[in-house]
Design a protein around this motif. Structure first.
Motif, PDB file in Angstrom:
ATOM      1  N   PHE A 170       0.831  -1.206   0.000  1.00 29.65           N
ATOM      2  CA  PHE A 170       0.000   0.000   0.000  1.00 29.65           C
ATOM      3  C   PHE A 170       0.865   1.255   0.000  1.00 29.65           C
ATOM      4  O   PHE A 170       0.659   2.179  -0.802  1.00 29.65           O
ATOM      5  N   TYR A 171       1.850   1.298   0.889  1.00 32.30           N
ATOM      6  CA  TYR A 171       2.662   2.507   0.996  1.00 32.30           C
ATOM      7  C   TYR A 171       3.660   2.657  -0.145  1.00 32.30           C
ATOM      8  O   TYR A 171       4.129   3.762  -0.417  1.00 32.30           O
ATOM      9  N   SER A 172       3.973   1.560  -0.818  1.00 36.14           N
ATOM     10  CA  SER A 172       4.882   1.668  -1.965  1.00 36.14           C
ATOM     11  C   SER A 172       4.123   1.814  -3.284  1.00 36.14           C
ATOM     12  O   SER A 172       4.736   1.980  -4.337  1.00 36.14           O
ATOM     13  N   SER A 173       2.795   1.772  -3.224  1.00 37.66           N
ATOM     14  CA  SER A 173       1.988   1.886  -4.443  1.00 37.66           C
ATOM     15  C   SER A 173       1.993   3.324  -4.956  1.00 37.66           C
ATOM     16  O   SER A 173       1.887   4.277  -4.182  1.00 37.66           O
ATOM     17  N   ALA A 215      -1.118 -15.146   1.671  1.00 42.40           N
ATOM     18  CA  ALA A 215      -0.037 -14.525   2.444  1.00 42.40           C
ATOM     19  C   ALA A 215       0.342 -13.155   1.890  1.00 42.40           C
ATOM     20  O   ALA A 215       0.813 -12.291   2.636  1.00 42.40           O
ATOM     21  N   ASP A 216       0.136 -12.945   0.578  1.00 36.08           N
ATOM     22  CA  ASP A 216       0.417 -11.624  -0.003  1.00 36.08           C
ATOM     23  C   ASP A 216      -0.592 -10.595   0.492  1.00 36.08           C
ATOM     24  O   ASP A 216      -0.240  -9.438   0.728  1.00 36.08           O
ATOM     25  N   ASN A 217      -1.838 -11.008   0.625  1.00 35.62           N
ATOM     26  CA  ASN A 217      -2.877 -10.084   1.061  1.00 35.62           C
ATOM     27  C   ASN A 217      -2.919  -9.907   2.568  1.00 35.62           C
ATOM     28  O   ASN A 217      -3.385  -8.873   3.057  1.00 35.62           O
ATOM     29  N   SER A 247      -6.040   2.341  -3.621  1.00 30.15           N
ATOM     30  CA  SER A 247      -4.713   2.259  -4.256  1.00 30.15           C
ATOM     31  C   SER A 247      -4.421   0.878  -4.831  1.00 30.15           C
ATOM     32  O   SER A 247      -3.270   0.451  -4.877  1.00 30.15           O
ATOM     33  N   GLY A 248      -5.459   0.177  -5.254  1.00 33.40           N
ATOM     34  CA  GLY A 248      -5.290  -1.118  -5.896  1.00 33.40           C
ATOM     35  C   GLY A 248      -4.952  -2.256  -4.965  1.00 33.40           C
ATOM     36  O   GLY A 248      -4.876  -3.411  -5.405  1.00 33.40           O
ATOM     37  N   VAL A 249      -4.787  -1.971  -3.660  1.00 31.12           N
ATOM     38  CA  VAL A 249      -4.192  -2.949  -2.743  1.00 31.12           C
ATOM     39  C   VAL A 249      -5.073  -3.273  -1.544  1.00 31.12           C
ATOM     40  O   VAL A 249      -5.138  -4.441  -1.122  1.00 31.12           O
ATOM     41  N   ILE A 250      -5.740  -2.288  -0.953  1.00 30.94           N
ATOM     42  CA  ILE A 250      -6.493  -2.485   0.283  1.00 30.94           C
ATOM     43  C   ILE A 250      -7.974  -2.634  -0.047  1.00 30.94           C
ATOM     44  O   ILE A 250      -8.629  -1.673  -0.457  1.00 30.94           O
ATOM     45  N   SER A 251      -8.499  -3.845   0.132  1.00 32.51           N
ATOM     46  CA  SER A 251      -9.924  -4.075  -0.108  1.00 32.51           C
ATOM     47  C   SER A 251     -10.740  -3.493   1.020  1.00 32.51           C
ATOM     48  O   SER A 251     -10.462  -3.734   2.197  1.00 32.51           O
ATOM     49  N   MET A 252     -11.762  -2.731   0.669  1.00 32.49           N
ATOM     50  CA  MET A 252     -12.617  -2.056   1.640  1.00 32.49           C
ATOM     51  C   MET A 252     -13.997  -2.699   1.733  1.00 32.49           C
ATOM     52  O   MET A 252     -14.971  -2.060   2.123  1.00 32.49           O
ATOM     53  N   ASP A 253     -14.094  -3.977   1.413  1.00 32.59           N
ATOM     54  CA  ASP A 253     -15.386  -4.651   1.388  1.00 32.59           C
ATOM     55  C   ASP A 253     -16.048  -4.701   2.765  1.00 32.59           C
ATOM     56  O   ASP A 253     -15.377  -4.827   3.790  1.00 32.59           O
ATOM     57  N   THR A 254     -17.369  -4.626   2.746  1.00 36.72           N
ATOM     58  CA  THR A 254     -18.194  -4.787   3.947  1.00 36.72           C
ATOM     59  C   THR A 254     -19.179  -5.918   3.712  1.00 36.72           C
ATOM     60  O   THR A 254     -19.755  -6.039   2.631  1.00 36.72           O
ATOM     61  N   TYR A 255     -19.373  -6.748   4.759  1.00 33.56           N
ATOM     62  CA  TYR A 255     -20.299  -7.874   4.695  1.00 33.56           C
ATOM     63  C   TYR A 255     -21.294  -7.801   5.844  1.00 33.56           C
ATOM     64  O   TYR A 255     -20.977  -7.292   6.926  1.00 33.56           O
ATOM     65  N   THR A 256     -22.481  -8.320   5.592  1.00 30.24           N
ATOM     66  CA  THR A 256     -23.491  -8.457   6.635  1.00 30.24           C
ATOM     67  C   THR A 256     -23.841  -9.940   6.792  1.00 30.24           C
ATOM     68  O   THR A 256     -23.874 -10.684   5.805  1.00 30.24           O
ATOM     69  N   PHE A 257     -24.079 -10.348   8.030  1.00 28.84           N
ATOM     70  CA  PHE A 257     -24.387 -11.748   8.356  1.00 28.84           C
ATOM     71  C   PHE A 257     -25.637 -11.797   9.225  1.00 28.84           C
ATOM     72  O   PHE A 257     -25.751 -11.036  10.179  1.00 28.84           O
TER      73      PHE A 257
END
Length: 258
Positions: A170-173, A215-217, A247-257
């Motif tokens: 993220f910081y190197s993107s 492991a990458d994520n 920035s192409g790297v940090i997924s901001m997804d939200t889920y409901t259960f």
């Protein structure tokens, strides 16, 4: 009607300041929910050796990041609730855990960043619970299951983490903030989405072996452990209600259960 359990990707503390699809989504999310009696939030930034819940009546603020002086002026003045903390500890104890009620731990950014957007009036008591990343996903599902009954009593259970969390990348993107997910991020995010919506909990528990680019994520997996608490507390298949990437790297997804 019981409240759902939520998993929210809180991303960077700068989520509060910067225009983004995730920020806009979170600012409107609470309007679709009944007002909770209290919020029980598992934050990726609060790690302990055994299950723990914060019992302070008036938690302070923790600015657990470098720089960002404009954010260090922000205060989220929601009260805690010691009685709810005791109730949570009792539910865990009944489920076979050896929990601790701790004091002196303020609101870290995994708590106050999303809650400032969801509930800016800070008029709902907030009780933080810890993760134990060294104990793995199945442990966190069990923690969440022990708290499922809270949803029937109008408590909102939230897991606050990040669906992907590789800060080095993220910081190197050099990609713009709204850049779409890079392929290795998209592959992982899509895999998690498919498994959550299929209710494939066993696969999710073994995500580190089964998911592409796990492991990458998640070089370390504390930011995914709140997801498993939400899965346990929700007692049902999940549904994605927001998807975006920073920035192409940090997924901001939200889920409901549930």
């Amino acid at each position: 009607m019981s409240l759902p359990a939520l998993y929210i990707s809180h991303g960077s503390p700068r989520l509060i300041l910067e225009d983004s699809a995730a920020r806009d989504f979170l600012k409107g999310l609470a309007k679709s929910l009944p007002k909770p009696r209290a919020i029980v939030i598992a934050t990726a930034h609060f790690g302990t050796s055994r299950p723990a819940v914060v019992g302070d009546a008036q938690p302070g603020m923790i600015y657990d990041f470098g720089g960002m002086p404009e954010l260090r002026k922000l205060v989220y003045p929601a009260p805690g609730d010691p009685q709810v903390a005791i109730k949570i500890a009792g539910l865990w104890q009944a489920a076979g855990f050896a929990p601790a009620v701790v004091t002196g731990y303020g609101y870290d950014h995994g708590t106050w960043v999303p809650l400032m957007l969801l509930y800016p009036d800070a008029d709902i008591p907030v009780v933080q619970i810890a993760v134990q990343p060294h104990l793995g996903p199945a442990h966190h599902i069990a923690l969440g299951k022990a708290l499922a009954s809270l949803r029937e009593e109008n408590f909102l259970v939230i897991g606050s983490g990040s669906l992907t969390h590789n800060l080095h990348e993220f910081y190197s993107s050099d990609l713009p903030g709204d850049a779409p997910a890079l392929p290795w991020v998209a592959d992982f995010t899509d895999w998690v989405h498919d498994k959550i919506e299929a209710g494939a909990t066993d696969d999710l528990v073994n995500y580190r072996k089964l998911a592409p680019h796990a492991a990458d994520n998640h070089p370390t997996d504390e930011h995914l452990m709140p997801l498993f608490i939400a899965i346990g507390a929700g007692e049902a298949k999940g549904r994605r209600i927001h998807s975006s990437t920073r920035s192409g790297v940090i997924s901001m997804d939200t889920y409901t259960f549930g």
